[in-house]
Design an enzyme around this catalytic site. Sequence first.
Site, PDB file in Angstrom:
ATOM      1  N   TYR A 102       0.916  -1.132   0.115  1.00 47.36           N
ATOM      2  CA  TYR A 102       0.007  -0.117  -0.053  1.00 47.36           C
ATOM      3  C   TYR A 102       1.203   1.203  -0.022  1.00 47.36           C
ATOM      4  CZ  TYR A 102      -2.548   3.679   2.350  1.00 47.36           C
ATOM      5  OH  TYR A 102      -3.152   4.843   2.925  1.00 47.36           O
ATOM      6  N   LEU A 103       1.902   1.191   0.807  1.00 49.62           N
ATOM      7  CA  LEU A 103       2.714   2.462   0.912  1.00 49.62           C
ATOM      8  C   LEU A 103       3.524   2.522  -0.436  1.00 49.62           C
ATOM      9  CD1 LEU A 103       4.465   1.825   4.386  1.00 49.62           C
ATOM     10  CD2 LEU A 103       2.655   3.651   3.772  1.00 49.62           C
TER      11      LEU A 103
END
Length: 212
Positions: free
Chosen positions: A127-128
Amino acid sequence: MKTILVIGATGQIGQRVCQSLVNDGHSVRAIARDSQRASELEHLDLEIFTVDLENDFCDAYEGVQKVIFVAGSGSSSGYDKTILVDLWAAKRAIDYAEEEPSVEHFILLSSFGADDPDEINSSIKPYLITKHITDEYLTKASVPYTVLRPGKLTNTPATGGFTSERPNIGADTSISRTDVADAICYCVEHDSTKIRVVELFTGHETIDRMFG
Ligand SMILES: NC(=O)c1ccc[n+]([C@@H]2O[C@H](COP(=O)([O-])OP(=O)(O)OC[C@H]3O[C@@H](n4cnc5c(N)ncnc54)[C@H](OP(=O)(O)O)[C@@H]3O)[C@@H](O)[C@H]2O)c1
């Protein structure tokens, strides 16, 4: 009057942002995924544009001056949705902003850790990485931007206190969703927040001072 497009308007932060902008007298166009989700916004005096962000949503941009992207696939969906929404819908949202001459500011809700996904040993690294790529894409686009990277979101009451100083490793990185929504609305009103990438945590500074 300026028209503000809120992408992810039915979300927890999106609804807070829409409510504040309407209270402040803005003209708001809110994107909702479908008519059922749109019903969450019907009590507000705003225009609802119903579309799934996995589809084309460029028509929502007509005559818009400010774009706020607070959509996200959420932790309960798979990483396929992270790519389709957090990365690809965000990328298209930026492309549409570049193509619509009226757009003068794009405010993107990112995340703490998006600057260097290798730095934090976290299960949400994929996600990051999508946030990192999206943030970079926006900062290289022709539209003036603000990227906000809050810490862990909570539903605690607003504190009105902020800091962009990252807490020490292991310390609390949380921030209330209402404070984040207030920071987004501050960016709408203040051109001085343009061309900025800012981490956001609960702290002891006023929002003016933090952005000052
Ligand atoms: N959780 C954290 O600690 C944290 C920390 C930093 C940053 N963030 C970021 O902050 C964002 C906003 O937080 P939040 O609590 O407001 O999230 P949220 O309540 O899950 O809101 C996400 C919004 O995105 C919309 N959305 C997702 N997929 C869509 C699609 N295909 N088509 C149309 N709309 C779609 C949702 O629509 P529906 O209402 O229809 O689902 C909802 O309006 C998160 O998504 C995340 O990227 C989170």
